[in-house]
Enzyme design. Sequence first.
Site, short mmCIF file in Angstrom:
data_model
loop_
_atom_site.label_atom_id
_atom_site.label_comp_id
_atom_site.label_asym_id
_atom_site.label_seq_id
_atom_site.Cartn_x
_atom_site.Cartn_y
_atom_site.Cartn_z
N VAL A 5 0.87 -1.17 0.00
CA VAL A 5 0.00 0.00 0.00
C VAL A 5 0.91 1.22 0.00
CG1 VAL A 5 -1.87 1.22 1.15
CG2 VAL A 5 -1.69 -1.26 1.36
N SER B 139 -2.88 7.09 3.65
CA SER B 139 -1.45 7.37 3.62
C SER B 139 -1.10 8.67 2.90
CB SER B 139 -0.70 6.20 2.97
OG SER B 139 -1.01 6.10 1.60
N ARG C 263 13.57 7.21 -12.91
CA ARG C 263 13.00 5.90 -12.62
C ARG C 263 11.66 5.77 -13.34
NH1 ARG C 263 13.89 4.05 -6.79
NH2 ARG C 263 15.87 3.56 -7.79
N ARG D 22 -7.12 2.94 -3.94
CA ARG D 22 -8.01 3.10 -2.79
C ARG D 22 -8.60 4.51 -2.80
NH1 ARG D 22 -6.49 1.71 3.49
NH2 ARG D 22 -4.78 3.17 3.10
N GLU E 152 -12.86 -3.09 8.42
CA GLU E 152 -12.10 -2.37 9.43
C GLU E 152 -12.97 -1.58 10.40
OE1 GLU E 152 -9.48 0.17 7.20
OE2 GLU E 152 -11.11 1.01 6.01
N GLY F 81 -8.34 -5.02 8.52
CA GLY F 81 -7.52 -3.84 8.77
C GLY F 81 -7.43 -3.63 10.27
N LEU G 281 -5.59 -2.08 12.30
CA LEU G 281 -5.32 -0.77 12.90
C LEU G 281 -6.60 0.05 13.02
CD1 LEU G 281 -1.96 -0.01 11.08
CD2 LEU G 281 -2.28 -0.86 13.40
N ASP G 282 -7.29 0.27 11.91
CA ASP G 282 -8.54 1.02 11.99
C ASP G 282 -9.58 0.27 12.82
OD1 ASP G 282 -9.07 3.64 10.86
OD2 ASP G 282 -8.24 2.84 9.02
N PRO H 96 5.36 -3.14 4.38
CA PRO H 96 5.63 -1.70 4.33
C PRO H 96 6.62 -1.26 3.26
CG PRO H 96 6.90 -2.70 6.09
CD PRO H 96 6.08 -3.80 5.49
N ASP I 138 0.22 5.91 9.80
CA ASP I 138 -0.74 6.60 8.95
C ASP I 138 -1.92 7.00 9.83
OD1 ASP I 138 -2.20 4.29 9.33
OD2 ASP I 138 -2.17 3.67 7.23
#
Length: 719
Positions: free
Chosen positions: A119, A265, A302, A329, A421, A446, A448-449, A530, A621
């Site tokens: 993500v 994010s 890049r 997202r 979440e 999810g 965290l949320d 990550p 985040d």
Amino acid sequence: MAPERVERSGLRVETCLADFLEKRALPGTGVPQRDFWRAFSALVRDFGSGNRALLDRRTELQQKISAWHVACRGRRFDRATYRGFLEEIGYLVPEGPEFRIETVNVDPELSEIPGPQLVVPVTNARYAINAANARWGSLYDALYGTDALGDAPCGSEYDPARGARVIAWARAHLDAVTPLATGSWADIEALSVKNGVLVPELADPSQFVGVRSVDMASCILLRVNGLHIEIVVDSASGVGARDRAGISDIRVEAAVSVIMDCEDSVAAVDGEDKTLAYANWLGLMKGDLAAEVTKAGRSFERTLRADPVYSTPDGGELRLKGRSMMLVRNVGLLMTNPAVLDPDGNEVFEGLMDAICTTMIAMHDLKAPEGSGNSAKGSIYIVKPKLHGPDEVSFSDEVFSFVERALGLPRYTVKLGIMDEELRTSLNLRECIRATRHRIAFINTGFLDRTGDEYHTAMEAGPMAPKGEMKTSTWFAAYEDLNVDIGLACGLRGRAQIGKGMWAMPDRMADMLERKIDHPSAGATCAWVPSPTAATLHATHYHRIDVFNRQNEIIASGGRAAREDMLAIPLLGGRKLTEAEITAEIENNCQGILGYVVRWVNQGIGCSRVPDIHDVGLMEDRATCRISSQLLANWLCHGVATEARVMAALRRMAEVVDRQNAGNALYSPMAPDYDGIAFQAACDLVFKGNLQPSGYTDPVLHARRLQFKSLPHRRPPSR
């Protein structure tokens, strides 16, 4: 100074966004400008009131739940009684008959190939390109450059002893997942292909699937559990010259998919920021996104990688994807954005804006020459976060049906990812999936949320356990298991992704290698990591675990948890925390909030590696910020901590964060005045945390970022 705006079909659009959409995004889609703006205006008109009504329903339900908990204080908590109350108010809905999802035209990266998922903030072009290119990663580099072997590398010079440890680890991994018919990968002296057969021969010859030449190197392609491993033979290279078989690297298919994020994010608060996000998404969909990179005093451009092509053992051709399958997202239902104003001068809901803009931009991919684009199946993948229950999922499904009709796309071109979440979604997950059964292509946990929502929903029930204890709580185990169980029962196996959440410690790769294998073992076909390096290492878990076999075992077991287990509120109960425990928890959360918020507000950085109180870098985040702020709000609500004590901790931790950012030229210290916008934002999140809708941090952060950007010394656009 107010931004310049232009009028389009009754909408007042910031000029920078209108120019981008008209001059760069729409050309090549076949959608006339006038039709697009009419559709955008109709979307705002027809769905804006429904969006608002759903948010009002959230508020109504939360007020009833909070009042119920207040009324029940002093009584023994009973899950059955709580469930009955939630059913009575319509928070928990009845489950309908069994069904199977009907989604079609899902690309194999989401339906058939388990593997890591990244993500990444779409507003940062370099990060977005790195993530898209993370489909392939060097296992040698990932092992050598991290603590995956138990210790981090020292110095900049190559360490042959460490290199030997890397090679030994990688060869042992090959022995485990692609064993030779006889002997060990550690002992081979040559590797070649003769008459379509790999020499030395594999125990399972079908695992050898191709070979290609790149400059002076020969690349041998193996496959295990749907993922590819490329063994690079180059005796002329530094590493290959030291190797008996001339093997210079082992490259693995790593980040099979990546979510390009317009939400948690990023810090996108106005037309300038949204234009940046959409422009990068356009570059990804057209395949021409580029970023200037400077390393060791050398600058280079890049770009996105091309697809590798191999010769198969039978003389045919095998083309593999060089880039990860990309989803985007969108923003959820809560936030509005001043980038576009409706005819009455109100900010439009950002989720509606994302729906039509990201879908329209993705049409460039649908028109790409065969074999060169993102989706080979002609689908657009959009992840929809922070939905509360089946009504909100159904609403989102209707929004994308409208967008498809307006843009002339076949029905169900847009595939939806539903993030599990929020408690209301977790408890009603089966009905949420049913509500979008024709277009669902992804569900995940999810954590965290979900933890932030756990704190907020039962805010008035009593003081809750510290956040570090959440992963050992009853509700968490049930939540993680039921997400997979329900997904499988609804037919997602082989048709859609079932995902797990983020490993938040990018510098702790040894720990990740030890623990994150739990995610494929749990039956998840993808899990968040990550960084591209973490994706490379996590891919080795999918070599060792056949996820589809594991899913069959879960299906045969008949399920692992009950919905009622998710109603086990993680209260402290009669447990008394020591003063030292309380202080440590308060300071840890204050430091995390400040370290994240100061970068968000002052620099527009929506996700970054933020040192914690022990100087361990953590990926932060808005979800992690939500947890910390809601825990502190809960403790303030129930007297575990006082406002004075938390404020004193915020000031102490501001000094810590200032020291941690001392080398950042763009950083503005919070101490000793403690009156800056970022510090005020952190205070709002904590002391007004109980008042935030669903405990979300977005309203406070957006307001404070806009305040900062209005100052004369404003910074560049958000990243």
